[in-house]
Design a protein around this motif. Structure first.
Motif, mmCIF file in Angstrom:
data_model
loop_
_atom_site.group_PDB
_atom_site.id
_atom_site.type_symbol
_atom_site.label_atom_id
_atom_site.label_comp_id
_atom_site.label_asym_id
_atom_site.label_seq_id
_atom_site.Cartn_x
_atom_site.Cartn_y
_atom_site.Cartn_z
ATOM 1 N N LEU A 276 0.871 -1.176 0.000
ATOM 2 C CA LEU A 276 0.000 0.000 0.000
ATOM 3 C C LEU A 276 0.909 1.227 0.000
ATOM 4 C CD1 LEU A 276 -2.566 -1.141 2.743
ATOM 5 C CD2 LEU A 276 -2.702 -1.503 0.274
ATOM 6 N N LEU A 277 0.981 1.908 -1.125
ATOM 7 C CA LEU A 277 1.930 3.018 -1.282
ATOM 8 C C LEU A 277 1.163 4.324 -1.432
ATOM 9 C CD1 LEU A 277 4.414 1.392 -3.844
ATOM 10 C CD2 LEU A 277 4.361 1.170 -1.362
ATOM 11 N N ASP A 278 1.360 5.227 -0.492
ATOM 12 C CA ASP A 278 0.662 6.516 -0.492
ATOM 13 C C ASP A 278 1.638 7.596 -0.958
ATOM 14 O OD1 ASP A 278 -0.968 8.658 -0.126
ATOM 15 O OD2 ASP A 278 -1.331 8.337 2.006
ATOM 16 N N GLU A 279 1.464 8.053 -2.197
ATOM 17 C CA GLU A 279 2.328 9.074 -2.804
ATOM 18 C C GLU A 279 3.813 8.733 -2.629
ATOM 19 O OE1 GLU A 279 1.265 11.188 -4.746
ATOM 20 O OE2 GLU A 279 -0.767 11.760 -4.199
ATOM 21 N N PRO A 280 4.263 7.596 -3.139
ATOM 22 C CA PRO A 280 5.653 7.189 -2.915
ATOM 23 C C PRO A 280 6.678 8.074 -3.608
ATOM 24 C CG PRO A 280 4.620 5.743 -4.517
ATOM 25 C CD PRO A 280 3.529 6.614 -3.958
ATOM 26 N N THR A 281 6.262 8.832 -4.638
ATOM 27 C CA THR A 281 7.240 9.648 -5.368
ATOM 28 C C THR A 281 7.449 11.018 -4.739
ATOM 29 O OG1 THR A 281 5.550 10.525 -6.876
ATOM 30 C CG2 THR A 281 6.671 8.509 -7.536
ATOM 31 N N ASN A 282 6.636 11.371 -3.724
ATOM 32 C CA ASN A 282 6.840 12.665 -3.066
ATOM 33 C C ASN A 282 8.257 12.742 -2.496
ATOM 34 O OD1 ASN A 282 4.364 13.700 -3.634
ATOM 35 N ND2 ASN A 282 3.616 13.744 -1.531
ATOM 36 N N TYR A 283 8.961 13.794 -2.865
ATOM 37 C CA TYR A 283 10.311 14.092 -2.366
ATOM 38 C C TYR A 283 11.386 13.153 -2.929
ATOM 39 C CZ TYR A 283 7.144 16.288 0.925
ATOM 40 O OH TYR A 283 6.102 16.992 1.475
ATOM 41 N N LEU A 284 11.019 12.272 -3.878
ATOM 42 C CA LEU A 284 12.044 11.420 -4.488
ATOM 43 C C LEU A 284 12.639 12.130 -5.702
ATOM 44 C CD1 LEU A 284 10.612 7.775 -4.546
ATOM 45 C CD2 LEU A 284 12.138 8.822 -2.878
ATOM 46 N N ASP A 285 13.961 12.114 -5.801
ATOM 47 C CA ASP A 285 14.576 12.643 -7.017
ATOM 48 C C ASP A 285 14.315 11.663 -8.160
ATOM 49 O OD1 ASP A 285 16.729 10.595 -7.007
ATOM 50 O OD2 ASP A 285 17.383 11.661 -5.221
ATOM 51 N N LEU A 286 14.624 12.095 -9.377
ATOM 52 C CA LEU A 286 14.308 11.290 -10.554
ATOM 53 C C LEU A 286 15.044 9.956 -10.539
ATOM 54 C CD1 LEU A 286 14.268 14.035 -13.334
ATOM 55 C CD2 LEU A 286 12.335 12.718 -12.487
ATOM 56 N N SER A 287 16.286 9.951 -10.104
ATOM 57 C CA SER A 287 17.054 8.700 -10.077
ATOM 58 C C SER A 287 16.385 7.670 -9.179
ATOM 59 C CB SER A 287 18.486 8.965 -9.592
ATOM 60 O OG SER A 287 19.153 9.847 -10.460
ATOM 61 N N THR A 288 15.907 8.121 -8.008
ATOM 62 C CA THR A 288 15.257 7.191 -7.085
ATOM 63 C C THR A 288 13.893 6.765 -7.604
ATOM 64 O OG1 THR A 288 16.371 8.379 -5.300
ATOM 65 C CG2 THR A 288 14.679 6.809 -4.669
ATOM 66 N N GLN A 289 13.165 7.682 -8.245
ATOM 67 C CA GLN A 289 11.897 7.298 -8.854
ATOM 68 C C GLN A 289 12.093 6.178 -9.865
ATOM 69 O OE1 GLN A 289 9.117 10.202 -10.336
ATOM 70 N NE2 GLN A 289 9.883 11.767 -8.946
ATOM 71 N N ILE A 290 13.135 6.296 -10.667
ATOM 72 C CA ILE A 290 13.408 5.273 -11.684
ATOM 73 C C ILE A 290 13.790 3.960 -11.017
ATOM 74 C CG2 ILE A 290 15.009 4.647 -13.546
ATOM 75 C CD1 ILE A 290 14.959 7.694 -14.271
ATOM 76 N N LEU A 291 14.570 4.018 -9.925
ATOM 77 C CA LEU A 291 14.893 2.807 -9.160
ATOM 78 C C LEU A 291 13.610 2.144 -8.641
ATOM 79 C CD1 LEU A 291 17.967 3.869 -6.962
ATOM 80 C CD2 LEU A 291 17.954 2.162 -8.782
ATOM 81 N N LEU A 292 12.703 2.959 -8.093
ATOM 82 C CA LEU A 292 11.453 2.429 -7.550
ATOM 83 C C LEU A 292 10.598 1.833 -8.667
ATOM 84 C CD1 LEU A 292 9.487 2.001 -5.223
ATOM 85 C CD2 LEU A 292 8.685 4.358 -5.538
ATOM 86 N N GLU A 293 10.522 2.520 -9.788
ATOM 87 C CA GLU A 293 9.751 2.003 -10.927
ATOM 88 C C GLU A 293 10.277 0.644 -11.375
ATOM 89 O OE1 GLU A 293 9.492 4.622 -14.235
ATOM 90 O OE2 GLU A 293 8.200 6.048 -13.189
ATOM 91 N N LYS A 294 11.589 0.536 -11.515
ATOM 92 C CA LYS A 294 12.179 -0.734 -11.954
ATOM 93 C C LYS A 294 11.872 -1.845 -10.957
ATOM 94 C CE LYS A 294 15.920 1.222 -14.743
ATOM 95 N NZ LYS A 294 17.380 1.459 -14.889
ATOM 96 N N PHE A 295 11.912 -1.503 -9.653
ATOM 97 C CA PHE A 295 11.583 -2.506 -8.645
ATOM 98 C C PHE A 295 10.134 -2.956 -8.785
ATOM 99 C CE2 PHE A 295 9.460 -3.318 -4.620
ATOM 100 C CZ PHE A 295 10.119 -4.471 -4.225
ATOM 101 N N LEU A 296 9.203 -1.990 -8.897
ATOM 102 C CA LEU A 296 7.782 -2.320 -8.959
ATOM 103 C C LEU A 296 7.430 -3.109 -10.217
ATOM 104 C CD1 LEU A 296 6.248 1.022 -7.630
ATOM 105 C CD2 LEU A 296 6.340 -1.175 -6.440
ATOM 106 N N LYS A 297 8.130 -2.850 -11.306
ATOM 107 C CA LYS A 297 7.869 -3.598 -12.546
ATOM 108 C C LYS A 297 8.207 -5.076 -12.387
ATOM 109 C CE LYS A 297 8.503 0.239 -15.801
ATOM 110 N NZ LYS A 297 9.391 0.827 -16.832
ATOM 111 N N THR A 298 9.181 -5.366 -11.544
ATOM 112 C CA THR A 298 9.600 -6.757 -11.352
ATOM 113 C C THR A 298 9.031 -7.363 -10.059
ATOM 114 O OG1 THR A 298 11.632 -6.037 -10.223
ATOM 115 C CG2 THR A 298 11.744 -6.341 -12.613
#
Length: 587
Positions: free
Chosen positions: A144-166
């Protein structure tokens, strides 16, 4: 193969202080289901997650968590002790050994040095990385992720996206970043005060479907209205003639029956259009900086910044957390003194600065409407103030509320609305979309794009940034540089480690060009004429098919036909392309 149900929500209802948040919410989440949760601000998205996790209670309804379900909840706020290190926090939350915590933390680039720092001293982005790591250490199968991208820089957002895709489990993600939802979620759940809609496709397709439905419903209502008008003409003409009176009375009943068939149409999110008060256009630079050094006492963050931003430009400041994005904005706003060098604004420019901390300066006793009227420029009319208030979701009775009863998100929206009404020439915005739903965030991005003033901003919202950014200032390793490509190319670079490949045209010698120029010119003109004729023919064919499909949707407004919807989408895309190709040839 049947998927086990991890979560069931049945007829959930919730109100605060007599104000309805949502009612009748019902949906289920199965194994490996990846849902993006959307809805306007105040629709109760965060409240829903808190009820699911037991941090709040519903007024009525039921939440059933499966026997095999292991929840992982990422909330917007977490409690840290003052001296607790990142590693201490991870071990306290997960009860895992240090090596296990370090191993998973490395996926979010939490190095040993950072693991030994006090978590309370880290920026919001690094704290979010720590919270993500802590949640994953619990090995949940439903996130359950509530606004997980708030305050994340782009590099970390991309890391999180790659994790969630897998990620092999299921998740519910609340986010106002359409780009993030598109990249991670396969299905969409929209929450409103009176309904909960589950759409088995990604958010882009859902929004397109909603738009088609809206057009179909509007066409259907127009058809009903025309029928009623036609019958009313007969009534008006013959109701007082004895020979037609009975028939007229029968038709009046028919009109009443037809009127009840009209569909109730909810206001569309994409109709939000923010009108920012205009300012004068200037054809010169807005700010010039030379050898500027920024930071704090005994802490240099970025040195030797040389930049010039023209009036009307929209410059985004990018870089990893801790690289000085907010510090640069504060320095340019005059809130921090430069450590060295200088910068100069064009004289007589009115500047306005926005950050999350701006809300701390609000008068808690002042009413919402009074605040907006006070900040608005003297020549701005009351209608414009009310329009701006409504665009940021303050309507009717909301205008009479004192600031003290507003939530953190409402205070942020209030400050942003007041800022725009003050008619500045320059806006310095630090994460302006953090408390906006994506319909409002995108409307703001579009409005700022068309606004003639200057904007310098930071944002983690890629859709907003892509709409707005015309210039990129990248901060990295204590240095600042102008990134020569556009925002889309910058994202591609972060995701792939290199720029988009370019295809170079073959080089032809000047002698060959001169020898064949006349012939090529004639042949090219003839080819263009043939292409234009063929495109006109194709355009007419496509429009006929488009009309047929639109007629179907008008006749069947409540049918969900994904194949026809996709076909219409493809047709409209091809029509736009054919028109563009035809115009290019004609020009």
């Amino acid at each position: 193969m049947n998927m086990a149900i991890l979560l069931q929500v049945q007829n959930l209802n919730k109100s605060y202080g007599g104000q309805l948040i949502f009612s009748g919410l019902s949906f289920a989440v199965a194994e490996k289901q990846k849902l993006g949760v959307i809805g306007r601000n105040g629709a109760g998205k965060s409240t829903l997650l808190k009820i699911i996790t037991g941090n709040e209670t519903a007024d009525s309804g039921q939440v059933i968590i499966g026997s095999t379900t292991h929840l992982g909840y990422l909330e917007q706020q977490s409690e840290f002790t003052a001296t607790e290190t990142v590693l201490d926090f991870l071990q306290r939350i997960s009860n895992q050994e240090a090596w296990r915590c370090q191993s998973l933390a490395s996926r979010f680039e939490l190095t040993e040095e950072r693991l030994n720092m006090a978590i309370a001293s880290l920026s919001g982005g690094w704290q979010m990385r720590a919270k993500l790591t802590a949640m994953l250490l619990l090995e949940p199968n439903l996130l359950l992720l509530d606004e997980p991208t708030n305050y994340l820089d782009l590099s970390t957002q991309i890391l999180l996206e790659k994790f969630l895709k897998t990620y092999n489990g299921a998740f519910l993600i609340i986010s106002h970043d359409r780009h993030f939802l598109k990249n991670t979620c396969q299905e969409t759940l929209e929450i409103t005060a009176v309904s909960c809609t589950h759409f088995p496709r990604p958010v882009e397709e859902y929004l397109e479907y909603k738009e088609r439905q809206l057009v179909s419903q509007q066409n259907y209502n127009q058809k009903i209205e025309k029928q009623a008008e036609h019958l009313q003409e007969f009534v008006d003409r013959f109701r007082f003639k004895a020979s037609k009176a009975a028939q007229a009375q029968s038709i009046i009943k028919q009109i009443d029956k037809i009127s009840t068939q009209k569909l109730t149409i909810a206001a569309a999110d994409n109709t939000v259009r923010i009108a920012i008060p205009k300012v004068d256009k200037r054809k010169t630079w807005a700010i010039h900086a030379s050898k500027l050094a920024i930071g704090y006492t005994n802490k240099l963050i970025v040195d030797k910044i040389n930049l010039e931003i023209a009036c009307g430009n929209k410059a985004i400041i990018l870089g990893d957390n801790g690289q000085g994005k907010t510090t640069l904005l504060k320095t340019l706003a005059g809130l921090l003194p430069p450590l060295a060098g200088e910068f100069q604004w064009l004289p007589n420019l009115k500047k306005a600065y926005y950050a999350q901390q701006t809300t701390e300066m609000l008068d808690q006793n002042e009413q919402v409407g009074t605040y907006l009227r006070r900040l608005a420029a003297p020549d701005i009319k009351t209608e414009a103030v009310l329009k701006m208030a409504g665009d940021f979701l303050f309507k009717d009775e909301d205008l009479k509320k004192p600031v003290s009863v507003l939530s953190g998100g409402e205070k942020s929206r209030l400050c942003l609305a007041g800022l725009l009404l003050s008619r500045p020439d320059v806006l310095l915005l630090d994460e302006p979309t953090s408390h906006l739903d994506f319909a409002t965030a995108e409307a703001l991005g579009q409005a700022l794009c068309e606004w003639p003033g200057t904007v310098i901003f930071t944002s983690h919202d890629r859709t907003f940034s892509q709409l707005l950014a015309t210039n990129i200032i990248e901060l990295s390793d204590g240095q600042a540089r102008r990134y020569p490509h556009n925002y889309t190319d910058y994202i591609y670079y972060l995701e792939n480690g290199h720029l988009r490949p370019t295809v170079e045209a073959p080089v032809t010698s000047q002698a060959t060009i001169n020898k064949t120029a006349a012939k090529e010119s004639y042949l090219a003109a003839k080819a263009r004429q043939r292409q234009a004729t063929a495109l006109e023919k194709r355009f007419n064919q496509l429009r006929i098919k488009q009309s047929e499909l639109l007629a179907y949707f008008t006749a069947h407004p409540l049918d969900y036909q994904p194949e026809k919807t996709k076909e219409l989408q493809n047709l409209e895309s091809e029509i736009s392309q054919v028109e563009a190709d035809w115009l290019a040839i004609v020009e």
